[in-house]
Design an enzyme around this catalytic site. Structure first.
Site, short mmCIF file in Angstrom:
data_model
loop_
_atom_site.label_atom_id
_atom_site.label_comp_id
_atom_site.label_asym_id
_atom_site.label_seq_id
_atom_site.Cartn_x
_atom_site.Cartn_y
_atom_site.Cartn_z
N ARG A 20 0.83 -1.22 0.00
CA ARG A 20 0.00 0.00 0.00
C ARG A 20 0.86 1.27 0.00
O ARG A 20 0.43 2.29 -0.54
CB ARG A 20 -0.95 -0.01 1.21
CG ARG A 20 -2.18 -0.86 0.94
CD ARG A 20 -3.12 -0.87 2.12
NE ARG A 20 -4.39 -1.45 1.75
CZ ARG A 20 -5.25 -1.97 2.62
NH1 ARG A 20 -4.95 -2.00 3.91
NH2 ARG A 20 -6.40 -2.46 2.21
N LYS A 185 -12.66 -9.64 8.86
CA LYS A 185 -13.62 -8.53 9.04
C LYS A 185 -15.02 -9.03 8.70
O LYS A 185 -15.65 -8.61 7.73
CB LYS A 185 -13.22 -7.34 8.17
CG LYS A 185 -11.95 -6.66 8.63
CD LYS A 185 -11.59 -5.48 7.76
CE LYS A 185 -10.29 -4.83 8.23
NZ LYS A 185 -9.80 -3.81 7.29
N GLY A 336 -5.96 -5.53 1.85
CA GLY A 336 -4.61 -5.35 2.36
C GLY A 336 -3.96 -6.68 2.69
O GLY A 336 -2.84 -6.96 2.25
N GLY A 360 -12.64 -4.35 1.36
CA GLY A 360 -14.01 -3.89 1.62
C GLY A 360 -14.47 -2.89 0.56
O GLY A 360 -15.62 -2.94 0.10
N1 LIG Z 1 -10.29 -18.76 10.52
C1 LIG Z 1 -9.77 -17.58 10.87
N2 LIG Z 1 -9.83 -17.15 12.16
C2 LIG Z 1 -9.28 -15.96 12.50
N3 LIG Z 1 -8.68 -15.12 11.64
C3 LIG Z 1 -8.62 -15.49 10.36
C4 LIG Z 1 -9.14 -16.73 9.91
N4 LIG Z 1 -8.92 -16.82 8.58
C5 LIG Z 1 -8.27 -15.70 8.21
N5 LIG Z 1 -8.05 -14.89 9.28
C6 LIG Z 1 -7.34 -13.59 9.32
O1 LIG Z 1 -7.97 -12.66 8.49
C7 LIG Z 1 -7.06 -11.57 8.33
C8 LIG Z 1 -7.38 -10.78 7.09
O2 LIG Z 1 -8.76 -10.41 7.08
P1 LIG Z 1 -9.31 -9.12 6.31
O3 LIG Z 1 -8.74 -7.88 6.94
O4 LIG Z 1 -10.78 -9.27 6.29
O5 LIG Z 1 -8.71 -9.29 4.83
P2 LIG Z 1 -8.26 -8.18 3.76
O6 LIG Z 1 -7.30 -7.23 4.47
O7 LIG Z 1 -7.61 -8.94 2.67
O8 LIG Z 1 -9.51 -7.48 3.34
C9 LIG Z 1 -5.68 -12.19 8.33
O9 LIG Z 1 -4.87 -11.51 9.27
C10 LIG Z 1 -5.93 -13.66 8.76
O10 LIG Z 1 -5.03 -14.11 9.75
O1 LIG Z 2 -7.51 -2.48 5.32
C1 LIG Z 2 -8.48 -1.93 4.81
O2 LIG Z 2 -9.52 -2.61 4.27
P1 LIG Z 2 -9.49 -4.16 3.78
O3 LIG Z 2 -9.06 -5.03 4.94
O4 LIG Z 2 -10.92 -4.41 3.40
O5 LIG Z 2 -8.56 -4.25 2.61
C2 LIG Z 2 -8.60 -0.43 4.69
O6 LIG Z 2 -7.41 0.21 5.11
C3 LIG Z 2 -9.81 0.07 5.48
O7 LIG Z 2 -9.63 -0.17 6.86
P2 LIG Z 2 -10.95 -0.32 7.81
O8 LIG Z 2 -11.66 -1.58 7.38
O9 LIG Z 2 -10.41 -0.39 9.21
O10 LIG Z 2 -11.80 0.92 7.57
#
Ligand SMILES: Nc1ncnc2c1ncn2[C@@H]1O[C@H](COP(=O)(O)OP(=O)(O)O)[C@@H](O)[C@H]1O
Ligand SMILES: O=C(OP(=O)(O)O)[C@H](O)COP(=O)(O)O
Length: 384
Positions: A20, A185, A336, A360
């Site tokens: 990023r 998330k 991310g 997201g």
């Molecule tokens: N079964 C699980 N239980 C807890 N955490 C998890 C699980 N599967 C994946 N994760 C965690 O989810 C995190 C990423 O989630 P998220 O922020 O939603 O993805 P992104 O940043 O790609 O949008 C990673 O740090 C990973 O360790």
């Molecule tokens: O990591 C982010 O989103 P992502 O996990 O959906 O890629 C963005 O920086 C937004 O962060 P936020 O979901 O805490 O508003």
């Protein structure tokens, strides 16, 4: 003032993936090279509206300075004395950064007046605003949305490029269209599924997201991540998916007694012990997911399939990533941590059609939702 998304994964104060920061460089560099005085604003993590050293932007400022080849001074507050001093000391072509915007509770406030008051203070530092933090354009927050109404505002090159690619997933996409969802998330991202169900042919659910689905199907999920308050909503998705013929497939998982423990068992989704948590999809699920991805023509993937940061639980994420690299479909990975996972697992970045900085944000765009950080430009007629 440039709003960037510098929400990078950290191990202590070490950035484990600087994607990023690198993605933010072109816009910042173009402005600085043109002689502008550039003030970068960004968030890191989800601090509770007050300063917290764990969430300092110091590692991101240092990395940005390295990539720009010039030091980036970091104020130790957002709109206080330190920020004022740092902005005043700026010279033409210089770049500075303000501390984490989420150290001020007004940034994420639901109260329009509170956010507007912070936006006024931020806007007082600058003559123009550039929205370049694609990963955060789905947030109606002061530094993303409100400040764009206070200054002449422009869409940055990163946001423009990301939207350009994502439009290919909304206009005339080639089918089968498969969306893979995972990550942590869960409550945020469950919200997008209702609208995605009418658009996709298959939805593959893994990661922390999976357990709310399994529970809604009547399975025991032990101590796995669970969004109890959204179970009814998820039951609705299951019924809707069945009606529309959208497949949801998950058959086994890796379970452990304690988060982070590498001791684990592989169990069927109907046999998760009450005192264990699922941290990755199992080998049968990996094969099934890969077979569902093999004949896809368009794929969007957000959210790791497991806790990929620990090698023992990286296999599911690796299997999905490898299936996408093999595929000749139009493949987009967003988020991310998802983007970081692809790089951490050593997969070639050119094995994907696009690696998006937003998870997201991409999902909300794909479900057809209005993104506050984009729609705000329609309100500022004439600005671009
Ligand atoms: N079964 C699980 N239980 C807890 N955490 C998890 C699980 N599967 C994946 N994760 C965690 O989810 C995190 C990423 O989630 P998220 O922020 O939603 O993805 P992104 O940043 O790609 O949008 C990673 O740090 C990973 O360790
Ligand atoms: O990591 C982010 O989103 P992502 O996990 O959906 O890629 C963005 O920086 C937004 O962060 P936020 O979901 O805490 O508003």
């Amino acid at each position: 003032m440039v709003r960037a998304d510098l929400n990078v994964p950290l191990d202590g104060d070490k950035i484990t993936d600087d994607g990023r920061v690198r993605a933010s460089v072109p816009t910042i560099k173009a402005l600085a090279d043109a002689g502008a005085r550039v003030i970068v604003t960004a968030h890191l993590g989800r601090p509770k509206g007050a300063p917290d050293p764990k969430f300092s932007l110091a590692p991101a400022a240092a990395r940005l300075g390295e990539l720009l080849g010039a030091e980036v001074a970091l104020a130790n507050d957002l709109v206080g004395e330190s920020a004022k001093a740092v902005v005043e000391a700026l010279t033409d072509g210089g770049v500075v950064m303000l501390e984490n915007v989420r150290f001020d509770a007004r940034e994420t406030s639901k109260d329009d007046a509170e956010r507007a008051a912070l936006a006024d203070e931020l806007a007082a530092f600058a003559d123009a605003f550039v929205s370049d933090g694609f990963g955060v354009v789905h947030r109606k927050q002061a530094s993303v949305y409100d400040v764009a109404q206070k200054l002449p505002a422009y869409v940055g090159g990163l946001v423009d490029a990301e939207l350009g690619v994502l439009r290919k997933l909304t206009d005339d996409l080639e089918r089968p269209y498969v969306v893979v969802l995972g990550g942590a998330k869960v409550s945020d991202k469950l919200g997008v599924i209702a609208n995605l169900l009418s658009k996709v042919d298959k939805l593959l659910i893994g990661g922390g997201m999976a357990y709310t689905f399994l529970k809604a199907q009547g399975h025991e999920v032990g101590t796995s991540l669970l969004q109890e308050d959204q179970l009814d909503q998820v039951r609705g998705f299951l019924a809707e998916a069945e009606k529309r013929g959208v497949e949801l497939v998950l058959v086994d998982v890796l379970v452990t007694a304690e988060f982070g423990n590498v001791e684990h068992d592989v169990v069927g989704t109907d046999a998760i012990p009450a005192d264990k948590m699922g941290l990755d999809i199992g080998p049968k699920s990996r094969e099934l997911f890969a077979s569902k991805l093999a004949d896809a023509k368009t794929v969007f993937w957000n959210g790791p399939m497991g806790v990929f940061e620990i090698e023992t639980y990286a296999g599911g994420t690796r299997a999905v990533a490898e299936a996408l690299v093999k595929s000749d479909a139009f493949t987009v990975v967003g988020g991310g941590d998802s983007a970081a996972a692809v790089r951490a697992l050593g997969l070639p970045e050119d094995g994907f059609s696009h690696i998006s900085t937003g998870g997201g944000a991409s999902l909300e765009f794909l479900e057809g939702k209005e993104l506050p950080g984009i729609s705000v430009f329609a309100k500022n007629e004439g600005d671009r």
